[in-house]
Every structure is written in C-alpha cells, then in structure tokens.
Design a protein around this motif. Structure first.
Motif, mmCIF file in Angstrom:
data_model
loop_
_atom_site.group_PDB
_atom_site.id
_atom_site.type_symbol
_atom_site.label_atom_id
_atom_site.label_comp_id
_atom_site.label_asym_id
_atom_site.label_seq_id
_atom_site.Cartn_x
_atom_site.Cartn_y
_atom_site.Cartn_z
ATOM 1 N N LEU A 79 0.833 -1.196 0.000
ATOM 2 C CA LEU A 79 0.000 0.000 0.000
ATOM 3 C C LEU A 79 0.870 1.250 0.000
ATOM 4 O O LEU A 79 2.038 1.210 0.389
ATOM 5 N N VAL A 80 0.298 2.348 -0.462
ATOM 6 C CA VAL A 80 1.031 3.617 -0.454
ATOM 7 C C VAL A 80 1.482 3.903 0.978
ATOM 8 O O VAL A 80 0.691 3.778 1.922
ATOM 9 N N PRO A 81 2.755 4.270 1.176
ATOM 10 C CA PRO A 81 3.270 4.451 2.546
ATOM 11 C C PRO A 81 2.484 5.484 3.341
ATOM 12 O O PRO A 81 1.929 6.434 2.795
ATOM 13 N N ARG A 82 2.470 5.274 4.636
ATOM 14 C CA ARG A 82 1.879 6.226 5.572
ATOM 15 C C ARG A 82 2.971 6.773 6.476
ATOM 16 O O ARG A 82 4.084 6.239 6.520
ATOM 17 N N LEU A 83 2.624 7.817 7.222
ATOM 18 C CA LEU A 83 3.594 8.467 8.094
ATOM 19 C C LEU A 83 2.999 8.613 9.485
ATOM 20 O O LEU A 83 1.848 9.046 9.635
ATOM 21 N N CYS A 84 3.768 8.270 10.478
ATOM 22 C CA CYS A 84 3.322 8.391 11.869
ATOM 23 C C CYS A 84 3.418 9.863 12.285
ATOM 24 O O CYS A 84 4.508 10.449 12.266
ATOM 25 N N ARG A 85 2.290 10.449 12.654
ATOM 26 C CA ARG A 85 2.274 11.886 12.954
ATOM 27 C C ARG A 85 2.511 12.201 14.435
ATOM 28 O O ARG A 85 2.632 13.380 14.813
ATOM 29 N N GLU A 86 2.568 11.164 15.276
ATOM 30 C CA GLU A 86 2.920 11.356 16.690
ATOM 31 C C GLU A 86 3.429 10.038 17.250
ATOM 32 O O GLU A 86 3.177 8.972 16.695
ATOM 33 N N LEU A 123 7.543 9.403 16.152
ATOM 34 C CA LEU A 123 7.075 10.415 15.206
ATOM 35 C C LEU A 123 7.889 10.351 13.919
ATOM 36 O O LEU A 123 9.102 10.147 13.939
ATOM 37 N N ASN A 124 7.193 10.501 12.772
ATOM 38 C CA ASN A 124 7.801 10.556 11.434
ATOM 39 C C ASN A 124 8.364 9.227 10.946
ATOM 40 O O ASN A 124 9.089 9.193 9.948
ATOM 41 N N THR A 125 8.011 8.147 11.608
ATOM 42 C CA THR A 125 8.371 6.830 11.079
ATOM 43 C C THR A 125 7.479 6.507 9.884
ATOM 44 O O THR A 125 6.272 6.751 9.919
ATOM 45 N N ARG A 126 8.064 5.968 8.831
ATOM 46 C CA ARG A 126 7.287 5.570 7.648
ATOM 47 C C ARG A 126 6.685 4.187 7.888
ATOM 48 O O ARG A 126 7.362 3.273 8.375
ATOM 49 N N ILE A 127 5.401 4.031 7.537
ATOM 50 C CA ILE A 127 4.688 2.771 7.734
ATOM 51 C C ILE A 127 4.402 2.145 6.378
ATOM 52 O O ILE A 127 3.793 2.771 5.508
ATOM 53 N N LEU A 128 4.843 0.911 6.212
ATOM 54 C CA LEU A 128 4.660 0.193 4.956
ATOM 55 C C LEU A 128 3.826 -1.052 5.234
ATOM 56 O O LEU A 128 4.224 -1.915 6.019
ATOM 57 N N ILE A 129 2.646 -1.130 4.607
ATOM 58 C CA ILE A 129 1.745 -2.273 4.795
ATOM 59 C C ILE A 129 1.901 -3.237 3.629
ATOM 60 O O ILE A 129 1.670 -2.866 2.473
ATOM 61 N N ASN A 130 2.309 -4.457 3.940
ATOM 62 C CA ASN A 130 2.468 -5.492 2.927
ATOM 63 C C ASN A 130 1.129 -6.199 2.751
ATOM 64 O O ASN A 130 0.843 -7.199 3.412
ATOM 65 N N ALA A 131 0.293 -5.656 1.854
ATOM 66 C CA ALA A 131 -1.039 -6.230 1.637
ATOM 67 C C ALA A 131 -0.952 -7.645 1.089
ATOM 68 O O ALA A 131 -1.798 -8.491 1.391
ATOM 69 N N TRP A 132 0.061 -7.920 0.291
ATOM 70 C CA TRP A 132 0.232 -9.266 -0.264
ATOM 71 C C TRP A 132 0.562 -10.265 0.844
ATOM 72 O O TRP A 132 0.062 -11.395 0.829
ATOM 73 N N ALA A 133 1.352 -9.869 1.816
ATOM 74 C CA ALA A 133 1.648 -10.761 2.942
ATOM 75 C C ALA A 133 0.388 -11.068 3.734
ATOM 76 O O ALA A 133 0.192 -12.196 4.192
#
Length: 494
Positions: A366-373, A384-394
């Motif tokens: 999925l398109v990356p998300r960003l932790c806002r706090e 804060l500001n960690t990039r979140i990557l969701i492996n939808a296929w997994a």
C-alpha cells in the motif's frame, strides 16, 4: 579534460554523500522498544536486503523471520513494515488518525503540484477532508459511476471487435486491456476533448517510471542536492511542464464548452469546474488543485485495473476447470447477445474469482503512511515521522488467515463473508480507514464488466501448444505487480 573533471566531481559528491549519510545515521534517535528487524549495515542500513527480488516477497520472507511488525532502516528513513491482518487493523482502524498522513516524496511534490491531490495531501488538513468529501459525494458516487455505463459499453464493444479481428491468432492481452481501461478512465475524466490523449498517458507513465527508479536521495532526504547536480530534477520538471500544458489545454476546452452550453454529459473535469465556480467552499479550488485530482483519477485506476484483468485471465488459463465453470455462469446469466451490467450482479463465481485475484495479485504494497505522533503498536514504540509500509500481499497470503494461501482457489470466498472494502483486513487491495481508495466502485465496475465480456464472447487457448501448467506467472520488478512476461493468448470468437 572534461571526463576527468566529471570523475573528480563524482568522487567528491560520493564522498560527501556517504559522510553526510553516516553522520545523519549516528544522530538518528530511536525509541527504547523498537520493533525487531534484521541487522543493519553502516550508512545504508537495510537497503541491501531489498535487492534481487520483488519487494513484497522479500519483505514477507524477512517478516517470517523477524516478526509481523518489523523495523528497517532504509538509509535515513526509519520504516516499520506491517505484515499480518491483526496488525493492519491496528494501523488502519485503531490508530487510523495517527497513521493517516503520507510522507513527502519527490513524486508528490513534482507530479501532484506539491501534494494538492487527494492521495498525497495531509489527511490532518481541512483541505483534504473537503476534497475527499467532494470526491465521494460527487466525483465517484454510485450515481456518477452508473452515469458512465454508456462509456464502458462503447469501449467494451471496441475491445470485442479488436479481439474478433485477431480471432485464432496469438494476441498480447495486456495491450488490449491497457487500451480499454485507459479509454474508459480518460473519457470519464475529461470526455473526448483531449486531442492528445495518447501523449498524456505516455508522459504520465514516463514521469512515474523515472521517479520510481532507484534514487539515492529517496533514502537520504538530506541529500536532495544530488538530484540537482545530476540534472535529474531539471529533467523531471521539464516533463512535468509538458504534462501541465496538456492538462491546461483540457481545462480551457472544458471552460469553453461550459460557457457555450455544449457539455451534454458531465465528465469529472466538468464536475470539478462547476464546484470550483459555484460552490461556497472553505478552501477555494485552484486550477492546480483540479489538475492534481485529474492525475489521481488517471493514475489511480489505469495500471491497477488492467493489471488485475491480466492476472485473472492468466490464472484462468492455468486452471481450465475454473475457466469452464465461470464461463458457464456468465453465459447462463446473460440475456441475449450482450452482457448487461445488471446481469453481473448475479455472477457470484465471477466475483469470487476477482476476490481471489485481488488476494494474490492486487497492489502488493500500500502507499506508505507516516506516523504523525509517537505511538505504540503491539507493544512496540513507533516514533514520530516513522514511515509505515503495509504489505497487503503478505496479509493476503498469511497462513494463519488463509488455508493453502499460495494457491488460486476462488471457492474459498463462497461464504461471502470477506470483502475488499476495507472492513476485513485479510484482504486490503484498496487500503482501509480514511485513506481507503475512493474509486473502488469505479475501478471494480470496469474490471467486472471487462472480465465478463472476455468470458462471454470468446473461448481462449494458449499459443504454440503451450500447456496450462507451463504458463509463466513470474512477477516483474516494476511499479505495478505485473506478470514479467505479458500474457499471450488466442481468442476464439463464439
């Protein structure tokens, strides 16, 4: 002399890159209880572990060793990878507001007019909420999607005639499907006024290919100057200017048609211009806003829809018994010599096949998300500001959620309990939470209609005596999760 100067500059730049990156990594502050992850190398972190195979498969292998919530240091970019439905629910539902923003990227800044679209603008802002509301209530509402049925019908007729002209001969199905999907989406978005439609699509995908290629500055945000001294940024901006000229011409033509009363059927650009001119909005819409949202429409559906159709046909060619079963259903449900959209609602096995295709071959990451706090997920601290990557296929191949997860078995959806609308986290091809794709019904409508027509009007064979089990389903390492070798089939008109 000039080659020597170039070499010296390159060496200086490379040394500066690694020195700056090393100092940056030394200053990275990590939480006391970060998620587990593989060992890191100095400077590059875990970048080297993503090479050599498609990323979603590499990440699933690492997650099975280090855990379903896994920390990677990708250069200067702290990244947490989520790989199971239970934890995806925490990100997309429990903590949705915290993880709803997008990271700033070169793509969003250059291509989408400094993130003025729906996909990349901050979800914490009132502008995003306004545009999201407009999108769901007016641009892509169920009523609006139904109004484009005549476009789908006309383009499906063109596709059928094209395949009939190739009956009995090997055909690269991808070319046919990409043209179908592009035509439907372009006509729904800006009608028939674009005199340079093929050029528009070419420029868009050229930009996304170049921006999605490996770029050191993507992993080291403090080194954006590399894109300047290498000339990459100038090249990207030049291509974006070409794109902007085409989009501006589209807007101007629509404005002329609106003032002369010639627009009998409102396309999506007409809707946006009407809202821009007439509505009392909290945030007035600019031309750049409109152009950014046009790009959302074009990029959001073209690649994904044709990709899913190609994978569905590839799986059916590999499983002739499933092909016969679904063709029998489609031909029994159709009334007369054409497929009506109302008929598709009763094609339950067809819908199961599409769910199974989304599960195995949908957008894998999925398109990356960003932790806002600062936040805690599954007992681990997410700074804060960690990039979140969701492996939808997994998630779609999670052995704790699916029986025989790597096999194509549409019957697993006979109960109808699991949907792809974001409420069940085992299957999230369109994302979930407030960032779920607003164009689901539009995209799925194209896919269902196209697949039903392919199965109704044609029988299918593999070329050159190829056996079903010999069909290569290797994935390509590209932007979309496409088959490495485009599917080649022989249509037989019935």
């Amino acid at each position: 002399m000039e080659p020597l100067f170039t070499i010296i500059i390159s060496l200086i730049a490379s040394s500066l890159v690694f020195f700056t990156a090393y100092l940056a990594l030394l200053n990275v502050r990590t939480s006391k209880n970060m998620p587990p992850g593989p060992p890191k190398l100095p400077i590059i972190g875990n970048i080297h572990q993503l090479k050599g195979a498609v990323p979603h498969r590499v990440l699933r292998s690492l997650a099975r060793k280090y855990g379903p919530i896994m920390y990677l240091q990708l250069g200067q970019v702290p990244t947490v990878v989520i790989s199971t439905p239970r934890l995806v629910q925490e990100i997309l539902k429990t903590h949705d507001a915290i993880f709803a923003d997008r990271p700033t990227t070169i793509v969003s800044e250059i291509l989408f007019y400094k993130a003025q679209d729906i996909g990349w603008s901050p979800a914490s802002g009132s502008y995003w909420r306004q545009m999201r509301r407009i999108c769901t209530s007016q641009l892509l509402s169920a009523k609006k999607v139904r109004s484009f049925s005549f476009i789908r019908a006309e383009e499906l007729t063109h596709m059928r005639r094209s395949l009939e002209s190739s009956s009995g001969r090997p055909t690269i199905l991808r070319d046919v499907l990409v043209q179908l999907v592009n035509n439907v989406i372009c006509r729904a978005t800006f009608g028939d006024v674009c005199k340079d439609r093929s050029r528009l699509i070419e420029v868009i995908f050229d930009i996304t290919r170049s921006l999605s290629a490996f770029n050191m500055a993507s992993y080291y945000p403090r080194l954006q100057f590399l894109n300047v001294i290498s000339g990459k940024k100038a090249m990207w901006l030049k291509r974006q200017k070409q794109l902007d000229i085409i989009l501006e011409d589209i807007l101007e033509e629509h404005r002329k048609n609106r003032s002369s009363g010639e627009n009998d059927q409102e396309d999506l650009v007409d809707v946006l211009l009407r809202i821009k001119e007439d509505a009392d909005l909290d945030h007035p819409i600019t031309n750049d806003n409109v152009k950014a949202i046009i790009l959302d429409m074009l990029l959001g559906g073209t690649g994904t829809s044709s990709m899913i159709l190609e994978w569905a046909m590839a799986e059916l060619m590999r499983k002739p018994n499933i092909m016969k079963k679904v063709q029998a259903e489609v031909r029994a449900m159709a009334k007369g010599n054409t497929i009506e959209e109302a008929d598709i609602q009763n094609m339950h096995y067809l819908k199961m096949i599409l769910k199974e295709t989304f599960r195995l071959h949908g957008p894998p990451l999925l398109v990356p998300r960003l932790c806002r706090e600062d936040c805690m997920v599954d007992g681990y601290d997410i700074p804060l500001n960690t990039r979140i990557l969701i492996n939808a296929w997994a998630c779609g191949t999670d052995p704790d959620s699916w029986e025989d997860p790597d096999s194509f078995i549409p019957e697993r959806f006979e109960s109808g309990v699991i949907s792809y609308l974001g409420s069940e986290f085992e299957l999230v091809p369109f994302g979930g939470g407030r960032r779920i794709c607003p164009g689901i019904s539009f995209g799925v409508g194209i896919i269902e209609n196209a697949l039903a027509n392919l199965l109704f009007h044609f029988d299918w064979e593999l070329p050159n005596g190829l056996k079903p089990h010999e069909l290569d389903l290797t994935e390509a390492i590209v932007i979309s999760n496409l088959p490495k070798n485009p599917l080649q089939v022989v249509p037989i008109t019935v």
